[in-house]
Design a protein around this motif. Structure first.
Motif, PDB file in Angstrom:
ATOM      1  N   ARG A 208       0.856  -1.193   0.000  1.00  0.00           N
ATOM      2  CA  ARG A 208       0.000   0.000   0.000  1.00  0.00           C
ATOM      3  C   ARG A 208       0.892   1.242   0.000  1.00  0.00           C
ATOM      4  O   ARG A 208       1.325   1.706   1.064  1.00  0.00           O
ATOM      5  CB  ARG A 208      -0.907   0.021   1.234  1.00  0.00           C
ATOM      6  CG  ARG A 208      -1.962  -1.063   1.207  1.00  0.00           C
ATOM      7  CD  ARG A 208      -2.864  -0.981   2.416  1.00  0.00           C
ATOM      8  NE  ARG A 208      -3.893  -2.016   2.379  1.00  0.00           N
ATOM      9  CZ  ARG A 208      -4.650  -2.363   3.407  1.00  0.00           C
ATOM     10  NH1 ARG A 208      -4.503  -1.745   4.579  1.00  0.00           N
ATOM     11  NH2 ARG A 208      -5.548  -3.309   3.293  1.00  0.00           N
ATOM     12  N   PRO A 209       1.213   1.784  -1.183  1.00  0.00           N
ATOM     13  CA  PRO A 209       2.068   2.968  -1.238  1.00  0.00           C
ATOM     14  C   PRO A 209       1.324   4.211  -0.732  1.00  0.00           C
ATOM     15  O   PRO A 209       0.153   4.413  -1.055  1.00  0.00           O
ATOM     16  CB  PRO A 209       2.392   3.131  -2.722  1.00  0.00           C
ATOM     17  CG  PRO A 209       1.971   1.858  -3.386  1.00  0.00           C
ATOM     18  CD  PRO A 209       0.859   1.308  -2.536  1.00  0.00           C
ATOM     19  N   PHE A 210       2.046   5.018   0.069  1.00  0.00           N
ATOM     20  CA  PHE A 210       1.531   6.306   0.545  1.00  0.00           C
ATOM     21  C   PHE A 210       2.271   7.422  -0.200  1.00  0.00           C
ATOM     22  O   PHE A 210       3.383   7.793   0.168  1.00  0.00           O
ATOM     23  CB  PHE A 210       1.783   6.470   2.053  1.00  0.00           C
ATOM     24  CG  PHE A 210       0.794   5.745   2.931  1.00  0.00           C
ATOM     25  CD1 PHE A 210       0.696   4.369   2.907  1.00  0.00           C
ATOM     26  CD2 PHE A 210      -0.021   6.452   3.811  1.00  0.00           C
ATOM     27  CE1 PHE A 210      -0.202   3.700   3.727  1.00  0.00           C
ATOM     28  CE2 PHE A 210      -0.928   5.797   4.629  1.00  0.00           C
ATOM     29  CZ  PHE A 210      -1.025   4.416   4.588  1.00  0.00           C
ATOM     30  N   ASN A 211       1.685   7.934  -1.265  1.00  0.00           N
ATOM     31  CA  ASN A 211       2.225   9.068  -2.030  1.00  0.00           C
ATOM     32  C   ASN A 211       3.733   9.028  -2.236  1.00  0.00           C
ATOM     33  O   ASN A 211       4.472   9.840  -1.683  1.00  0.00           O
ATOM     34  CB  ASN A 211       1.767  10.388  -1.395  1.00  0.00           C
ATOM     35  CG  ASN A 211       0.252  10.563  -1.516  1.00  0.00           C
ATOM     36  OD1 ASN A 211      -0.518   9.948  -0.774  1.00  0.00           O
ATOM     37  ND2 ASN A 211      -0.189  11.346  -2.475  1.00  0.00           N
ATOM     38  N   ASN A 280       5.749 -12.866   2.588  1.00  0.00           N
ATOM     39  CA  ASN A 280       4.548 -13.565   2.130  1.00  0.00           C
ATOM     40  C   ASN A 280       3.419 -13.508   3.155  1.00  0.00           C
ATOM     41  O   ASN A 280       3.654 -13.627   4.359  1.00  0.00           O
ATOM     42  CB  ASN A 280       4.872 -15.036   1.814  1.00  0.00           C
ATOM     43  CG  ASN A 280       5.607 -15.170   0.486  1.00  0.00           C
ATOM     44  OD1 ASN A 280       5.655 -14.229  -0.303  1.00  0.00           O
ATOM     45  ND2 ASN A 280       6.187 -16.329   0.246  1.00  0.00           N
ATOM     46  N   GLY A 281       2.214 -13.312   2.649  1.00  0.00           N
ATOM     47  CA  GLY A 281       1.029 -13.291   3.516  1.00  0.00           C
ATOM     48  C   GLY A 281       0.798 -11.951   4.192  1.00  0.00           C
ATOM     49  O   GLY A 281      -0.146 -11.798   4.960  1.00  0.00           O
ATOM     50  N   HIS A 282       1.664 -10.967   3.890  1.00  0.00           N
ATOM     51  CA  HIS A 282       1.536  -9.669   4.559  1.00  0.00           C
ATOM     52  C   HIS A 282       1.019  -8.571   3.628  1.00  0.00           C
ATOM     53  O   HIS A 282       1.243  -8.597   2.427  1.00  0.00           O
ATOM     54  CB  HIS A 282       2.886  -9.219   5.125  1.00  0.00           C
ATOM     55  CG  HIS A 282       3.267 -10.004   6.338  1.00  0.00           C
ATOM     56  ND1 HIS A 282       2.698  -9.791   7.569  1.00  0.00           N
ATOM     57  CD2 HIS A 282       4.131 -11.035   6.489  1.00  0.00           C
ATOM     58  CE1 HIS A 282       3.198 -10.641   8.443  1.00  0.00           C
ATOM     59  NE2 HIS A 282       4.069 -11.414   7.816  1.00  0.00           N
ATOM     60  N   ILE A 283       0.379  -7.586   4.278  1.00  0.00           N
ATOM     61  CA  ILE A 283       0.013  -6.327   3.617  1.00  0.00           C
ATOM     62  C   ILE A 283       0.915  -5.285   4.264  1.00  0.00           C
ATOM     63  O   ILE A 283       1.004  -5.226   5.501  1.00  0.00           O
ATOM     64  CB  ILE A 283      -1.462  -5.977   3.886  1.00  0.00           C
ATOM     65  CG1 ILE A 283      -2.374  -7.092   3.337  1.00  0.00           C
ATOM     66  CG2 ILE A 283      -1.815  -4.617   3.300  1.00  0.00           C
ATOM     67  CD1 ILE A 283      -3.858  -6.874   3.621  1.00  0.00           C
ATOM     68  N   PHE A 284       1.624  -4.499   3.446  1.00  0.00           N
ATOM     69  CA  PHE A 284       2.555  -3.505   4.000  1.00  0.00           C
ATOM     70  C   PHE A 284       2.186  -2.079   3.609  1.00  0.00           C
ATOM     71  O   PHE A 284       2.085  -1.767   2.413  1.00  0.00           O
ATOM     72  CB  PHE A 284       3.978  -3.755   3.480  1.00  0.00           C
ATOM     73  CG  PHE A 284       4.625  -5.020   3.983  1.00  0.00           C
ATOM     74  CD1 PHE A 284       4.913  -5.190   5.328  1.00  0.00           C
ATOM     75  CD2 PHE A 284       4.974  -6.035   3.087  1.00  0.00           C
ATOM     76  CE1 PHE A 284       5.537  -6.354   5.784  1.00  0.00           C
ATOM     77  CE2 PHE A 284       5.593  -7.195   3.541  1.00  0.00           C
ATOM     78  CZ  PHE A 284       5.870  -7.362   4.893  1.00  0.00           C
ATOM     79  N   ASN A 285       2.041  -1.195   4.609  1.00  0.00           N
ATOM     80  CA  ASN A 285       2.064   0.247   4.355  1.00  0.00           C
ATOM     81  C   ASN A 285       3.497   0.604   3.990  1.00  0.00           C
ATOM     82  O   ASN A 285       4.433   0.184   4.682  1.00  0.00           O
ATOM     83  CB  ASN A 285       1.760   1.028   5.641  1.00  0.00           C
ATOM     84  CG  ASN A 285       0.302   0.978   6.057  1.00  0.00           C
ATOM     85  OD1 ASN A 285      -0.567   0.643   5.265  1.00  0.00           O
ATOM     86  ND2 ASN A 285       0.046   1.333   7.313  1.00  0.00           N
ATOM     87  N   VAL A 286       3.682   1.391   2.919  1.00  0.00           N
ATOM     88  CA  VAL A 286       5.025   1.908   2.624  1.00  0.00           C
ATOM     89  C   VAL A 286       4.916   3.420   2.452  1.00  0.00           C
ATOM     90  O   VAL A 286       4.402   3.911   1.430  1.00  0.00           O
ATOM     91  CB  VAL A 286       5.645   1.251   1.364  1.00  0.00           C
ATOM     92  CG1 VAL A 286       7.041   1.826   1.115  1.00  0.00           C
ATOM     93  CG2 VAL A 286       5.713  -0.262   1.521  1.00  0.00           C
ATOM     94  N   GLY A 287       5.334   4.140   3.491  1.00  0.00           N
ATOM     95  CA  GLY A 287       5.248   5.590   3.457  1.00  0.00           C
ATOM     96  C   GLY A 287       6.216   6.204   4.451  1.00  0.00           C
ATOM     97  O   GLY A 287       7.005   5.495   5.088  1.00  0.00           O
TER      98      GLY A 287
END
Ligand SMILES: NC(=O)c1ccc[n+]([C@@H]2O[C@H](COP(=O)([O-])OP(=O)(O)OC[C@H]3O[C@@H](n4cnc5c(N)ncnc54)[C@H](O)[C@@H]3O)[C@@H](O)[C@H]2O)c1
Ligand SMILES: O=c1ccn([C@@H]2O[C@H](COP(=O)(O)OP(=O)(O)O[C@H]3OC[C@@H](O)[C@H](O)[C@H]3O)[C@@H](O)[C@H]2O)c(=O)[nH]1
Length: 386
Positions: A208-211, A280-287
């Protein structure tokens, strides 16, 4: 490169990556990183390759045998499954992802972000291939705090605004606010991927990219994109600065964003690629939670930085307010605030962003000035002559 190990001390084996959307902003930076710093091979899929031409030609480039471009529209091309089968990992970046399209081309937006991504998920699942799928911070929508009374002290409490992958709800506006067509399509493809993992064992990571911002983001209208096109905010403001016109603040520029330098974000993606057991199996915020500004503050900082890098003084009225209806049309709505919680990515990958907003704007606007100032001058003098 020899002897590089992953975060658990195991040697990293060279792999083949099918990268869909490799010719875009993020794809171009990821390809650059993979070619310069890793032994991995890339099957680069996109409808256009302007942003990665420098990696494809000439044939004498050191990595020439590690990158292949395939001009494919994933909507309707039977070669896609073959490429996914040839690769160890598929990264899907392909999407319509500019807000100006969400309310004006909602069908294309939903098809691009949901329907067109379906076969990619299916081929990965059926062939036992790993998938890294690019979602968005927009799946969070609005913060819980946005619904509290304006003067409520709870608005200052992080519980009501920090966005957590495994705890925050997804809060969108009504259907007639077509802005949310993108976020909703991204949310449904996330749910489908998650279900493929749970029911069929798909090995997946969701980003999940944050801008993310930096050089090569979107286009400058009338120079390398349509004159009437509306790119994302970095390119809109760059275009205004290059043309010496006021930066337009939508609905007063009160919305808040955290911006992260593309090069910091790409480090996180590389860690995901090379540490499958942790990703694997993860959702990552990247910001970058430290780089928060209102859009108005962003405009002011970009004006200051551009003055410094171009040597030109700023214009007398640097910003003007415009209504969202005038700027984006009917059906626009906005996320009020976006602060990523970093606990999961920190724990799994030990990753942290480094670059301050000022520094990332300085390098990005230096690039914008060097790349576009001359072309804009010529285009503007032609218009005046006519
Ligand atoms: N840049 C950000 O800050 C950001 C934020 C949130 C989410 N994302 C997500 O990250 C991904 C990449 O974003 P980006 O900023 O690089 O956007 P981008 O528009 O620069 O890149 C997307 C690429 O996908 C390609 N593409 C689109 N449809 C295609 C199709 N049918 N067949 C083949 N290629 C196709 C486009 O030609 C383009 O090169 C997207 O999924 C986007 O939703 C980006
Ligand atoms: O000229 C402009 C352009 C944009 N804006 C405002 O600036 C803010 C940021 O706009 P952007 O175009 O970067 O887009 P947003 O941050 O709203 O969404 C983005 O977030 C994550 C991704 O999924 C997408 O790339 C995109 O949807 C918005 O509040 C927008 O209204 C202006 O005030 N003036």
């Amino acid at each position: 490169m020899a002897g590089k190990v992953d975060l658990d001390g195991n040697p990293i084996k060279p792999i083949t990556i099918c990268m869909i959307g490799a010719g875009g902003f993020i794809g171009s930076h990821l390809c650059e990183k993979l070619m310069a710093e890793t032994p991995h091979k890339v099957l680069a899929v996109d409808v256009c390759n302007d942003k990665i031409k420098h990696l494809l030609e000439p044939a004498s480039l050191a990595w020439a045998d590690r990158i292949q471009f395939h001009r494919i529209n994933i909507k309707n091309d039977s070669r896609l499954e073959g490429l996914i089968k040839m690769a160890d990992l598929t990264i899907n970046l392909a999407a319509i992802c500019t807000p100006a399209d969400y309310n004006t081309r909602p069908l294309d937006t939903i098809y691009s972000n949901f329907i067109d991504a379906l076969p990619v998920v299916k081929y990965c699942s059926e062939n036992g291939k790993r998938l890294i799928h690019f979602s968005t911070c927009e799946v969070y929508g609005k913060t819980i705090g946005a619904f509290l009374p304006k003067n409520s002290p709870l608005r200052q409490d992080p519980t009501y605004y920090v966005l957590m992958e495994d705890a925050s709800p997804c809060i969108f506006g009504p259907i007639e606010k077509q802005r949310w067509s993108y976020a909703c399509a991204k949310q449904l493809i996330e749910r489908l991927i998650y279900a493929e993992g749970a029911e069929n064992g798909l090995e997946f990571t969701i980003v999940r990219p944050f801008n993310w911002i930096g050089p090569r983001m979107d286009f400058i209208p009338g120079i390398d994109g349509p004159s009437e096109g509306v790119p994302r905010v970095l390119a809109c403001f760059s275009n205004n600065l290059l043309r010496r016109e006021p930066l337009k603040l939508v609905d007063g520029g009160e919305s808040q964003r955290t911006f992260i330098y593309i090069k910091d974000a790409i480090e996180a993606v590389l860690l995901m690629i090379e540490n499958p057991a942790r990703a694997n199996g993860h959702i990552f915020n990247v910001g970058n939670p430290n780089n928060e500004v209102t859009v108005r503050q962003l405009a002011e900082m970009m004006t200051q930085v551009y003055s410094k890098v171009s040597g030109e003084s700023s214009i007398e009225t640097p910003t003007i307010d415009v209504s969202s209806k005038e700027f984006y049309g009917e059906g626009y709505d906005d996320s009020d605030k976006r602060i990523p919680d970093m606990t999961i990515i920190n724990k799994q990958l030990g990753w942290n962003p480094k670059t301050s907003l000022w520094d990332l704007l300085e390098s990005t606007l230096t690039y914008q000035h060097r790349t576009y100032a001359e072309a804009i001058k010529q285009a503007m003098s032609k218009t005046t002559a006519n």
